[in-house]
Design an enzyme around this catalytic site. Structure first.
Site, PDB file in Angstrom:
ATOM      1  N   ASN A 149       5.090  12.783  -1.784  1.00 31.97           N
ATOM      2  CA  ASN A 149       4.341  11.993  -2.752  1.00 31.97           C
ATOM      3  C   ASN A 149       2.851  12.270  -2.556  1.00 31.97           C
ATOM      4  O   ASN A 149       2.456  13.445  -2.630  1.00 31.97           O
ATOM      5  CB  ASN A 149       4.765  10.521  -2.810  1.00 31.97           C
ATOM      6  CG  ASN A 149       4.754   9.740  -1.529  1.00 31.97           C
ATOM      7  OD1 ASN A 149       5.539   9.998  -0.639  1.00 31.97           O
ATOM      8  ND2 ASN A 149       3.880   8.754  -1.413  1.00 31.97           N
ATOM      9  N   ASP A 150       2.023  11.296  -2.341  1.00 27.81           N
ATOM     10  CA  ASP A 150       0.564  11.435  -2.468  1.00 27.81           C
ATOM     11  C   ASP A 150      -0.068  12.632  -1.733  1.00 27.81           C
ATOM     12  O   ASP A 150       0.301  12.922  -0.593  1.00 27.81           O
ATOM     13  CB  ASP A 150      -0.142  10.212  -1.872  1.00 27.81           C
ATOM     14  CG  ASP A 150       0.481   8.904  -2.263  1.00 27.81           C
ATOM     15  OD1 ASP A 150       1.374   8.890  -3.113  1.00 27.81           O
ATOM     16  OD2 ASP A 150       0.064   7.880  -1.697  1.00 27.81           O
ATOM     17  N   TRP A 171      12.254   9.417  -0.685  1.00 27.23           N
ATOM     18  CA  TRP A 171      11.212   8.851   0.180  1.00 27.23           C
ATOM     19  C   TRP A 171      11.827   8.303   1.470  1.00 27.23           C
ATOM     20  O   TRP A 171      12.915   7.735   1.450  1.00 27.23           O
ATOM     21  CB  TRP A 171      10.485   7.738  -0.583  1.00 27.23           C
ATOM     22  CG  TRP A 171       9.279   7.210   0.125  1.00 27.23           C
ATOM     23  CD1 TRP A 171       8.011   7.658  -0.019  1.00 27.23           C
ATOM     24  CD2 TRP A 171       9.227   6.136   1.076  1.00 27.23           C
ATOM     25  NE1 TRP A 171       7.160   6.931   0.800  1.00 27.23           N
ATOM     26  CE2 TRP A 171       7.891   5.996   1.482  1.00 27.23           C
ATOM     27  CE3 TRP A 171      10.187   5.285   1.640  1.00 27.23           C
ATOM     28  CZ2 TRP A 171       7.475   5.042   2.407  1.00 27.23           C
ATOM     29  CZ3 TRP A 171       9.776   4.335   2.566  1.00 27.23           C
ATOM     30  CH2 TRP A 171       8.429   4.219   2.939  1.00 27.23           C
ATOM     31  N   SER A 189      -0.628   7.074   3.494  1.00 28.82           N
ATOM     32  CA  SER A 189      -1.734   7.856   2.935  1.00 28.82           C
ATOM     33  C   SER A 189      -3.085   7.560   3.578  1.00 28.82           C
ATOM     34  O   SER A 189      -3.308   6.478   4.130  1.00 28.82           O
ATOM     35  CB  SER A 189      -1.824   7.612   1.429  1.00 28.82           C
ATOM     36  OG  SER A 189      -0.744   8.266   0.817  1.00 28.82           O
ATOM     37  N   TRP A 221       6.293   6.456  -9.781  1.00 28.07           N
ATOM     38  CA  TRP A 221       7.265   5.747  -8.943  1.00 28.07           C
ATOM     39  C   TRP A 221       8.459   5.220  -9.734  1.00 28.07           C
ATOM     40  O   TRP A 221       9.476   4.852  -9.148  1.00 28.07           O
ATOM     41  CB  TRP A 221       6.584   4.606  -8.176  1.00 28.07           C
ATOM     42  CG  TRP A 221       5.839   5.096  -6.979  1.00 28.07           C
ATOM     43  CD1 TRP A 221       4.485   5.072  -6.783  1.00 28.07           C
ATOM     44  CD2 TRP A 221       6.394   5.708  -5.802  1.00 28.07           C
ATOM     45  NE1 TRP A 221       4.163   5.634  -5.570  1.00 28.07           N
ATOM     46  CE2 TRP A 221       5.312   6.027  -4.949  1.00 28.07           C
ATOM     47  CE3 TRP A 221       7.686   6.032  -5.392  1.00 28.07           C
ATOM     48  CZ2 TRP A 221       5.495   6.639  -3.707  1.00 28.07           C
ATOM     49  CZ3 TRP A 221       7.864   6.645  -4.160  1.00 28.07           C
ATOM     50  CH2 TRP A 221       6.783   6.942  -3.334  1.00 28.07           C
ATOM     51  N   TRP A 280      11.036  16.015   0.307  1.00 25.08           N
ATOM     52  CA  TRP A 280      10.268  15.036  -0.474  1.00 25.08           C
ATOM     53  C   TRP A 280       8.755  15.106  -0.263  1.00 25.08           C
ATOM     54  O   TRP A 280       8.280  15.224   0.867  1.00 25.08           O
ATOM     55  CB  TRP A 280      10.722  13.629  -0.070  1.00 25.08           C
ATOM     56  CG  TRP A 280       9.810  12.548  -0.575  1.00 25.08           C
ATOM     57  CD1 TRP A 280       8.707  12.052   0.062  1.00 25.08           C
ATOM     58  CD2 TRP A 280       9.903  11.866  -1.820  1.00 25.08           C
ATOM     59  NE1 TRP A 280       8.117  11.090  -0.724  1.00 25.08           N
ATOM     60  CE2 TRP A 280       8.839  10.953  -1.888  1.00 25.08           C
ATOM     61  CE3 TRP A 280      10.799  11.941  -2.903  1.00 25.08           C
ATOM     62  CZ2 TRP A 280       8.615  10.114  -2.978  1.00 25.08           C
ATOM     63  CZ3 TRP A 280      10.587  11.093  -3.987  1.00 25.08           C
ATOM     64  CH2 TRP A 280       9.507  10.204  -4.006  1.00 25.08           C
ATOM     65  N   GLU A 318      -3.669   0.868  -4.958  1.00 29.71           N
ATOM     66  CA  GLU A 318      -3.386   1.847  -3.901  1.00 29.71           C
ATOM     67  C   GLU A 318      -4.393   3.001  -3.990  1.00 29.71           C
ATOM     68  O   GLU A 318      -5.043   3.205  -5.016  1.00 29.71           O
ATOM     69  CB  GLU A 318      -1.963   2.412  -4.062  1.00 29.71           C
ATOM     70  CG  GLU A 318      -0.867   1.363  -3.949  1.00 29.71           C
ATOM     71  CD  GLU A 318       0.548   1.928  -4.015  1.00 29.71           C
ATOM     72  OE1 GLU A 318       1.389   1.482  -3.223  1.00 29.71           O
ATOM     73  OE2 GLU A 318       0.824   2.804  -4.856  1.00 29.71           O
ATOM     74  N   ARG A 358      -3.891  -0.721   2.841  1.00 29.14           N
ATOM     75  CA  ARG A 358      -3.636   0.695   3.157  1.00 29.14           C
ATOM     76  C   ARG A 358      -4.506   1.707   2.409  1.00 29.14           C
ATOM     77  O   ARG A 358      -5.288   1.374   1.559  1.00 29.14           O
ATOM     78  CB  ARG A 358      -2.168   1.018   2.883  1.00 29.14           C
ATOM     79  CG  ARG A 358      -1.695   0.755   1.463  1.00 29.14           C
ATOM     80  CD  ARG A 358      -0.219   1.161   1.357  1.00 29.14           C
ATOM     81  NE  ARG A 358       0.334   0.906   0.042  1.00 29.14           N
ATOM     82  CZ  ARG A 358       0.989  -0.199  -0.286  1.00 29.14           C
ATOM     83  NH1 ARG A 358       1.169  -1.165   0.599  1.00 29.14           N
ATOM     84  NH2 ARG A 358       1.473  -0.347  -1.509  1.00 29.14           N
ATOM     85  N   ASP A 359      -4.252   2.967   2.754  1.00 26.13           N
ATOM     86  CA  ASP A 359      -4.793   4.159   2.090  1.00 26.13           C
ATOM     87  C   ASP A 359      -6.307   4.308   2.254  1.00 26.13           C
ATOM     88  O   ASP A 359      -7.052   4.417   1.259  1.00 26.13           O
ATOM     89  CB  ASP A 359      -4.411   4.170   0.596  1.00 26.13           C
ATOM     90  CG  ASP A 359      -2.915   3.970   0.372  1.00 26.13           C
ATOM     91  OD1 ASP A 359      -2.145   4.227   1.318  1.00 26.13           O
ATOM     92  OD2 ASP A 359      -2.523   3.547  -0.734  1.00 26.13           O
TER      93      ASP A 359
END
Ligand code: FRU
Length: 525
Positions: free
Chosen positions: A49-50, A74, A107, A331, A47, A232, A180-181
């Site tokens: 993602n970002d 995820w 992230s 998503w 897997w 995000e 976050r991020d």
């Protein structure tokens, strides 16, 4: 890594019930599956993602990415790692950051601390510092509100091995679940590091002299832009405006859900930043009159397709470039798309440009010029009639098609004989669309099928369509990237035919195309 860190890591890994026994350092495998991207980055397996920690250092572009090495869905997040000298050919490196006792590694960004402000390297060997979110799954499960905090880690060997900072977290949580991020960059004008952080329905700016002690500066965006979901993966950077020489700040903010065609998408704001607050230009403030909103917040999107999310730019990119990479999924269905050994890929790298248009600014995305190296030949000469059928192979196609004197619908269709996808101009409604209703497998999610749109401001001028078609994705850059759509698809056999259409004979069509090389060919031998 020091022994003590290894012990802490092992305990943490056991606590999180993650097995990494027998995991080879770097997995290389065949890249020849039906839907496997041939010139986009996807992990060798499992897997993603970002994109995370995009940074250029000593001739290498580093692509870290949200990665779960134990599954194709995820799970506990790690930072996977790959490097490239040209943004096109990627080399897989071992996982850079593993979860630890503070949580999963969500992230974030990476910078080169050139002046060793953090003291984590030396003046002659500046550290690469990763700034990321810790997501504590135990706290989240227990219903706490403060389970996301910010941590840092550093590397003094060009990102090959990492040490977590022992004083983590460097920013504690004030009691907000979505916190976050962090995207960090050095701002010479203010002589400090600035962090842009996504906080539920807005971004918060923090500043620091040393990447370790952070001071809150201000919040932005609660009442501006799109708010159909959580904010995000922000990014803040200064850009020169094409032609005018003005300098503006661009703020990217991803939002999920609430995108223009449903689910995940990335909006942007253009304005000024003074080291403390971000002030958007008038065009990015709510319009009091007009069709859009009647005083509501309005949103401007970097890409109108369904499959470009969480994208950010490289730190320290050479020649003042602003190079962007996004995650090529949504998503709404990222966890269930029909790939077996791997799941999800990144967009092509894109150069961002800022252009003045009327009293506003357009953030244009252009495929990076390095992509020219993928061209095999000029196999496709001039496309000059609506009957042109262009065959292409499983390694992909780049096509440049200009429609002029447009008086009706026109566009291109990709097909494999029984399934197809159309990228078209809907003339009467003044919009670009991607129709993937009959594009192949779609039963995995009710959100997948459909026709997706982007408004086109001016159909009186010729429309230049620049297309990149891989085995399971297309990227369309209209008029030098003023309007962009990125979409994925899963045909039961690879598309191998491109057909240009125009509903009115007077519409002029001109174009050329190139078959492309696979950048993963060595994996397929
Ligand atoms: C965006 C995101 C981030 C988070 C990460 C977790 O896609 O939800 O906000 O840090 O993914 O994997």
């Amino acid at each position: 890594m020091h022994n003590i860190n290894t012990c802490i890591l092992l305990v943490a890994v056991m606590a999180l019930n993650i097995s990494c026994a027998d995991r080879p350092e770097v997995i290389n495998r065949n890249y020849n599956e039906l839907h496997r991207p041939q010139f986009h980055f996807s992990p060798a397996e499992k897997w993603t993602n970002d994109p995370n920690g995009l940074v250029y250092y000593e001739g290498e572009y580093h692509l870290f990415y949200q990665y779960y090495p134990d599954s194709t869905v995820w799970g506990p997040m790690h930072w996977g790692h790959a490097v490239s000298t040209d943004l096109i050919q990627w080399e897989h490196l071992p996982i850079a950051l593993y979860p630890d006792s503070l949580g999963y590694i969500f992230s974030g960004s990476a910078v080169i601390d050139w002046n060793n402000t953090s003291g984590l390297g030396t003046a002659s060997s500046p550290p690469m510092v990763a700034i990321y979110t810790y997501h504590d799954p135990v706290g989240a499960k227990a219903g706490r509100l403060d389970y996301q905090t910010q941590g840092i880690a550093y590397s003094t060997d060009k990102g090959r091995t990492w040490v977590k900072y022992e004083g983590n977290p460097v920013i504690a949580n004030p009691g907000i679940p979505d916190f976050r991020d962090p995207k960090v960059s050095w701002h010479p004008a203010f002589d400090k590091w600035i962090m842009t952080l996504a906080v539920k329905d807005h971004v918060s700016f923090y500043s620091s002299d040393d990447l370790i002690t952070w001071q809150f500066e201000s919040d932005f965006g609660k009442e501006l832009g799109a708010h159909g979901g959580v904010w995000e993966c922000p990014d803040l950077f200064k850009m020169k405006v094409d032609d005018t020489g003005e300098e503006k700040y661009v703020l990217l903010v991803s939002i999920n859900p609430g995108g223009p065609n449903g689910g995940s998408a990335t909006q942007y704001f253009v304005g000024q930043f003074d080291g403390n607050t971000f002030q958007p230009d008038p065009a990015f403030l709510p319009q009091v009159t007009g069709t859009d909103s009647g005083g509501q917040a309005r949103a401007v999107w970097i890409d109108h397709g369904k499959d470009n999310y969480a994208g950010v730019t490289f730190s320290d990119a050479p020649d003042g470039r602003h190079i962007f990479i996004g995650w090529m999924s949504n998503w709404q269905y990222a966890n269930v798309v029909p790939t077996e050994t791997w799941r999800n890929a990144m967009t092509l790298p894109r150069d961002l440009h800022l252009t003045k248009h009327n009293n506003s600014y357009i953030l244009r995305s252009q495929p990076v010029p390095e992509l020219v190296m993928l061209r095999k030949d000029t196999a496709i000469s001039v496309i000059n009639s609506r009957e042109d059928l262009i065959p292409f192979g499983p390694d992909g196609l780049e096509a440049d098609i200009t429609f002029s004197e447009i008086t009706d619908d026109c566009g291109v269709t990709l097909s494999n004989g029984k399934e197809n996808i159309t990228i078209g101009i809907d003339y009467s409604n003044g919009r670009l669309f991607v129709d993937r209703t009959n594009s192949g497998m779609s039963e995995f999610s009710s959100h997948f099928q459909g026709i997706h749109y982007a408004g086109i401001p001016d159909l009186d001028k010729p429309i230049k369509m620049h297309l990149f078609i891989d085995r399971s994705s297309l990227e369309v850059f209209l008029n030098d990237g003023e309007t962009v759509m990125t979409e994925i698809f899963f045909p039961t056999a690879n598309y191998d035919l491109l057909n240009v259409y125009a509903e009115n004979e007077s519409i002029k069509i001109q174009g050329k195309g190139h078959h492309l090389h696979s950048t993963w060919a060595q994996n397929n031998e």
